[in-house]
Structures are given as C-alpha cells and as structure tokens.
Write a protein that holds these residues in place. Structure first.
Motif, PDB file in Angstrom:
ATOM      1  N   LEU A  49      13.682 -15.912   2.314  1.00 28.62           N
ATOM      2  CA  LEU A  49      12.733 -15.404   1.315  1.00 28.62           C
ATOM      3  C   LEU A  49      11.358 -15.918   1.689  1.00 28.62           C
ATOM      4  O   LEU A  49      11.204 -17.104   1.988  1.00 28.62           O
ATOM      5  N   LYS A  50      10.382 -15.048   1.651  1.00 32.50           N
ATOM      6  CA  LYS A  50       8.989 -15.466   1.881  1.00 32.50           C
ATOM      7  C   LYS A  50       8.363 -15.745   0.522  1.00 32.50           C
ATOM      8  O   LYS A  50       8.429 -14.899  -0.377  1.00 32.50           O
ATOM      9  N   ILE A  51       7.761 -16.911   0.376  1.00 36.30           N
ATOM     10  CA  ILE A  51       7.066 -17.244  -0.874  1.00 36.30           C
ATOM     11  C   ILE A  51       5.564 -17.204  -0.573  1.00 36.30           C
ATOM     12  O   ILE A  51       5.074 -17.996   0.235  1.00 36.30           O
ATOM     13  N   GLU A  52       4.883 -16.271  -1.210  1.00 39.38           N
ATOM     14  CA  GLU A  52       3.458 -16.101  -0.901  1.00 39.38           C
ATOM     15  C   GLU A  52       2.548 -16.432  -2.083  1.00 39.38           C
ATOM     16  O   GLU A  52       1.329 -16.497  -1.925  1.00 39.38           O
ATOM     17  N   ALA A  53       3.153 -16.652  -3.262  1.00 35.63           N
ATOM     18  CA  ALA A  53       2.361 -17.042  -4.439  1.00 35.63           C
ATOM     19  C   ALA A  53       2.765 -18.456  -4.849  1.00 35.63           C
ATOM     20  O   ALA A  53       3.933 -18.811  -4.719  1.00 35.63           O
ATOM     21  N   PRO A  54       1.804 -19.262  -5.327  1.00 38.98           N
ATOM     22  CA  PRO A  54       2.126 -20.632  -5.740  1.00 38.98           C
ATOM     23  C   PRO A  54       3.162 -20.648  -6.861  1.00 38.98           C
ATOM     24  O   PRO A  54       3.130 -19.774  -7.740  1.00 38.98           O
ATOM     25  N   MET A  55       4.050 -21.612  -6.818  1.00 41.92           N
ATOM     26  CA  MET A  55       5.035 -21.734  -7.899  1.00 41.92           C
ATOM     27  C   MET A  55       5.593 -23.150  -7.991  1.00 41.92           C
ATOM     28  O   MET A  55       5.589 -23.898  -7.008  1.00 41.92           O
ATOM     29  N   SER A  56       6.059 -23.476  -9.209  1.00 37.33           N
ATOM     30  CA  SER A  56       6.679 -24.781  -9.442  1.00 37.33           C
ATOM     31  C   SER A  56       8.094 -24.769  -8.859  1.00 37.33           C
ATOM     32  O   SER A  56       8.633 -23.702  -8.530  1.00 37.33           O
ATOM     33  N   LEU A  57       8.679 -25.940  -8.786  1.00 42.67           N
ATOM     34  CA  LEU A  57      10.054 -26.044  -8.285  1.00 42.67           C
ATOM     35  C   LEU A  57      11.012 -25.253  -9.184  1.00 42.67           C
ATOM     36  O   LEU A  57      11.906 -24.560  -8.694  1.00 42.67           O
ATOM     37  N   ALA A  58      10.788 -25.336 -10.513  1.00 44.28           N
ATOM     38  CA  ALA A  58      11.655 -24.606 -11.451  1.00 44.28           C
ATOM     39  C   ALA A  58      11.572 -23.100 -11.201  1.00 44.28           C
ATOM     40  O   ALA A  58      12.593 -22.406 -11.187  1.00 44.28           O
ATOM     41  N   ASP A  59      10.340 -22.591 -10.971  1.00 49.63           N
ATOM     42  CA  ASP A  59      10.171 -21.159 -10.694  1.00 49.63           C
ATOM     43  C   ASP A  59      10.810 -20.781  -9.353  1.00 49.63           C
ATOM     44  O   ASP A  59      11.395 -19.708  -9.204  1.00 49.63           O
ATOM     45  N   LEU A  60      10.672 -21.675  -8.383  1.00 49.96           N
ATOM     46  CA  LEU A  60      11.279 -21.435  -7.071  1.00 49.96           C
ATOM     47  C   LEU A  60      12.807 -21.335  -7.200  1.00 49.96           C
ATOM     48  O   LEU A  60      13.432 -20.448  -6.610  1.00 49.96           O
ATOM     49  N   GLU A  61      13.374 -22.216  -8.005  1.00 52.49           N
ATOM     50  CA  GLU A  61      14.832 -22.208  -8.195  1.00 52.49           C
ATOM     51  C   GLU A  61      15.284 -20.896  -8.865  1.00 52.49           C
ATOM     52  O   GLU A  61      16.313 -20.329  -8.490  1.00 52.49           O
ATOM     53  N   THR A  62      14.482 -20.430  -9.824  1.00 53.86           N
ATOM     54  CA  THR A  62      14.798 -19.150 -10.489  1.00 53.86           C
ATOM     55  C   THR A  62      14.739 -18.009  -9.476  1.00 53.86           C
ATOM     56  O   THR A  62      15.598 -17.114  -9.468  1.00 53.86           O
ATOM     57  N   ARG A  63      13.722 -18.055  -8.610  1.00 56.52           N
ATOM     58  CA  ARG A  63      13.543 -17.039  -7.564  1.00 56.52           C
ATOM     59  C   ARG A  63      14.745 -17.023  -6.600  1.00 56.52           C
ATOM     60  O   ARG A  63      15.245 -15.963  -6.229  1.00 56.52           O
ATOM     61  N   ILE A  64      15.180 -18.231  -6.204  1.00 59.71           N
ATOM     62  CA  ILE A  64      16.327 -18.321  -5.288  1.00 59.71           C
ATOM     63  C   ILE A  64      17.590 -17.824  -5.996  1.00 59.71           C
ATOM     64  O   ILE A  64      18.361 -17.042  -5.430  1.00 59.71           O
ATOM     65  N   ASP A  65      17.776 -18.262  -7.246  1.00 58.97           N
ATOM     66  CA  ASP A  65      18.952 -17.822  -8.025  1.00 58.97           C
ATOM     67  C   ASP A  65      19.095 -16.303  -8.005  1.00 58.97           C
ATOM     68  O   ASP A  65      20.191 -15.773  -7.847  1.00 58.97           O
ATOM     69  N   ALA A  66      17.947 -15.622  -8.184  1.00 58.71           N
ATOM     70  CA  ALA A  66      17.957 -14.154  -8.268  1.00 58.71           C
ATOM     71  C   ALA A  66      18.377 -13.515  -6.943  1.00 58.71           C
ATOM     72  O   ALA A  66      18.843 -12.371  -6.925  1.00 58.71           O
ATOM     73  N   ALA A  67      18.208 -14.257  -5.840  1.00 56.90           N
ATOM     74  CA  ALA A  67      18.515 -13.700  -4.519  1.00 56.90           C
ATOM     75  C   ALA A  67      19.948 -14.000  -4.049  1.00 56.90           C
ATOM     76  O   ALA A  67      20.407 -13.429  -3.065  1.00 56.90           O
ATOM     77  N   LEU A  68      20.634 -14.896  -4.746  1.00 52.09           N
ATOM     78  CA  LEU A  68      21.965 -15.308  -4.282  1.00 52.09           C
ATOM     79  C   LEU A  68      23.030 -14.263  -4.614  1.00 52.09           C
ATOM     80  O   LEU A  68      22.975 -13.649  -5.676  1.00 52.09           O
ATOM     81  N   PRO A  69      23.999 -14.095  -3.735  1.00 55.67           N
ATOM     82  CA  PRO A  69      25.058 -13.110  -3.997  1.00 55.67           C
ATOM     83  C   PRO A  69      25.968 -13.510  -5.161  1.00 55.67           C
ATOM     84  O   PRO A  69      26.545 -12.665  -5.832  1.00 55.67           O
ATOM     85  N   THR A  70      26.104 -14.813  -5.416  1.00 55.12           N
ATOM     86  CA  THR A  70      26.917 -15.286  -6.532  1.00 55.12           C
ATOM     87  C   THR A  70      26.487 -16.710  -6.873  1.00 55.12           C
ATOM     88  O   THR A  70      26.029 -17.454  -5.987  1.00 55.12           O
ATOM     89  N   ALA A  71      26.644 -17.093  -8.154  1.00 55.93           N
ATOM     90  CA  ALA A  71      26.335 -18.469  -8.566  1.00 55.93           C
ATOM     91  C   ALA A  71      27.530 -19.392  -8.321  1.00 55.93           C
ATOM     92  O   ALA A  71      27.466 -20.587  -8.577  1.00 55.93           O
ATOM     93  N   ASN A  72      28.610 -18.842  -7.800  1.00 56.81           N
ATOM     94  CA  ASN A  72      29.864 -19.611  -7.732  1.00 56.81           C
ATOM     95  C   ASN A  72      30.218 -20.117  -6.336  1.00 56.81           C
ATOM     96  O   ASN A  72      31.342 -20.550  -6.111  1.00 56.81           O
ATOM     97  N   TRP A  73      29.285 -20.042  -5.409  1.00 53.52           N
ATOM     98  CA  TRP A  73      29.454 -20.668  -4.091  1.00 53.52           C
ATOM     99  C   TRP A  73      28.516 -21.866  -3.989  1.00 53.52           C
ATOM    100  O   TRP A  73      27.593 -22.013  -4.797  1.00 53.52           O
ATOM    101  N   PHE A  74      28.736 -22.649  -2.955  1.00 51.92           N
ATOM    102  CA  PHE A  74      27.790 -23.705  -2.574  1.00 51.92           C
ATOM    103  C   PHE A  74      26.798 -23.105  -1.579  1.00 51.92           C
ATOM    104  O   PHE A  74      27.174 -22.257  -0.761  1.00 51.92           O
ATOM    105  N   TYR A  75      25.539 -23.546  -1.656  1.00 54.77           N
ATOM    106  CA  TYR A  75      24.513 -23.086  -0.720  1.00 54.77           C
ATOM    107  C   TYR A  75      23.718 -24.269  -0.171  1.00 54.77           C
ATOM    108  O   TYR A  75      23.346 -25.171  -0.938  1.00 54.77           O
TER     109      TYR A  75
END
Ligand code: ZN
Length: 255
Positions: A106-132
């Motif tokens: 994922l390319k991050i081009e706008a400033p964001m907090s760690l919490a926002d980054l985590e939300t962004r990554i969550d949205a891109a994951l195929p499932t919340a039930n694996w380890f990454y």
C-alpha cells in the motif's frame, strides 16, 4: 575427493536449513502471557531464531531491551536508547519471526496517525483471522517509542516493569516499523491487533512503538496463515499459571 564430499555435505546441510524454514509461517518463542508474568529467562539463541525468520520482534533474556529483526539482522534497542546488532549466542525469552515475503503493498501519500494507518491496513487485508507480518517504511514527524530496562531475578511482572519504562520521542525521522497483526483469538499467546517496533534508517534509534505520525511511506504486508509456537521447557514456564489472560494489563504493557 574428501574436499568434494565435504562440499556435498555442506550443500545438503544448507538445503536442510532452507527446508526447515517454512514460508508463510509465523514462528514464535513462548507466549505473551508468560512474558507478562515475568518469565524473562532466555529460551533460544538469536542464531537459532534467525533460521525461522528474517523479520520480527521480541525481547532478550532478562527483558534487556526491545528486539527488532529486519532483513535477517537482529537489533537490540536498549533502555538507554542505544541500538546494537546482536550476535548469535544472545538468547530470547519471547520473540516472533517470519521469512518475509511481500504479498501486498500500500502506498501512503497523505499524513496519518498510527491508528488511522492501522484502519487503512485493516481495510486492505483479505481476512482479520490470519496473522500478518507488516513492514512500514517511510517518513515520520513523530515516533514515540519505549524500551525496557534489564531485570534481575526474581523478576517483576511486565505490568510493573513498564511503569518506569524510558520513552523516546523521535521527531522528523525516516525509518521502518516492523510488526505483526494478530487475530483477536490469539489473545494470551500474542498481542491481538497491531504490535510495532521501530528502527530509524541509520539503525541508531528505535523501540516499541506507542504512537506514530506517518507523513508518507510504503506498507508491505506478508500474510502468514500458519503459526508455529515453541514453548519453553524451564521450570518457571512449567509451573506458571497461564489459565487466564489479562486484556487490561496487555493494554497497559503494549500501548
Ligand atoms: Zn513490543
């Protein structure tokens, strides 16, 4: 002839090691609950750990600082803020590593907090039930990180140790977040959700991340749907009461 035989044996050994380091597997030493209780004696030398992964995090025997493994090198971020590259015989009581292979970026081009980054990554994951395994390389206006001071036996629980943890405010830095996202059902074994350590670009500063403000960067995600857990064989672990996990204490220790 002997030389050729030795070469052949070396090659077989090398292939054997490769075969033992499975891809897409998170390899972990001990459990978070055991660490929380103060089981800080080293269980595995770093050189053995690195056979199971070239990327990850953990700590060292006696809780002597934060561990970060990146590109096959193991770094110790000490409580005085200094960072050293660790030799193979130093041991770890708790660590998680994987052979890092990019599955997604994922390319991050706008400033964001760690919490926002985590939300962004969550949205891109195929499932919340694996380890990454997750690597974030970029520019940060702030990384607030801590380390932990080396303990002497008898050990205090982690929740007591972190009351006096030194915190480092790293401003305007380039560097890498190295971490994992574990599923909610992993509670007690590892940290549910995200857990990052940071290493500055020059490998001279870092720590366990409490807060971060990212300017821009690249997130690389490695899905590790397999999990291999190596449990300690010492008396402290055998006698520990690991029947309950304490989510409130995990929050205090990790956040
Ligand atoms: Zn940590």
């Amino acid at each position: 002839m002997l030389q050729r035989l030795a070469m052949f044996l070396l090659l077989v050994c090398a292939l054997g090691i490769l075969a033992q380091a499975p891809q897409e597997t998170l390899y972990q030493v001990s459990t978070l609950n055991a660490l929380m209780l103060g089981i800080y004696d080293g269980q595995m030398p770093v050189k053995t750990l690195l056979r199971h992964g070239d990327f990850g995090l953990g700590t060292f025997t006696g809780l002597d600082g934060e561990m970060l493994v990146l590109d096959g090198k193991c770094y110790q971020i000490k409580s005085d803020g200094s960072v050293v590259k660790v030799s193979g015989t130093v041991t770890t009581p708790f660590a998680a590593v994987t052979m890092f292979n990019s599955d997604q970026t994922l390319k991050i081009e706008a400033p964001m907090s760690l919490a926002d980054l985590e939300t962004r990554i969550d949205a891109a994951l195929p499932t919340a039930n694996w380890f990454y395994a997750i690597k974030v390389t970029g520019t940060f206006t702030l990384v607030k990180a801590r380390s932990v001071p080396k303990q002497q036996a008898p050990y205090q629980p982690l929740v007591e140790v972190v009351k006096t943890q030194p915190v480092f405010q790293l401003q305007q830095v380039n560097g890498t977040l190295v971490g994992f996202r574990c599923p909610a059902f992993a509670a007690g074994v590892n940290v549910p959700g995200y857990h990052f350590h940071f290493l500055r670009e020059d490998a001279q500063a870092g720590g366990h991340v409490l807060e971060a403000q990212l300017v821009s960067g690249t997130v690389t995600i490695d899905a590790t749907p397999a999990f291999l857990l190596a449990l300690p064989s010492d008396t402290a672990f055998k006698n520990a009461d690991l029947s309950t996990d304490k989510p409130a204490d995990v929050q205090k220790v990790e956040k």
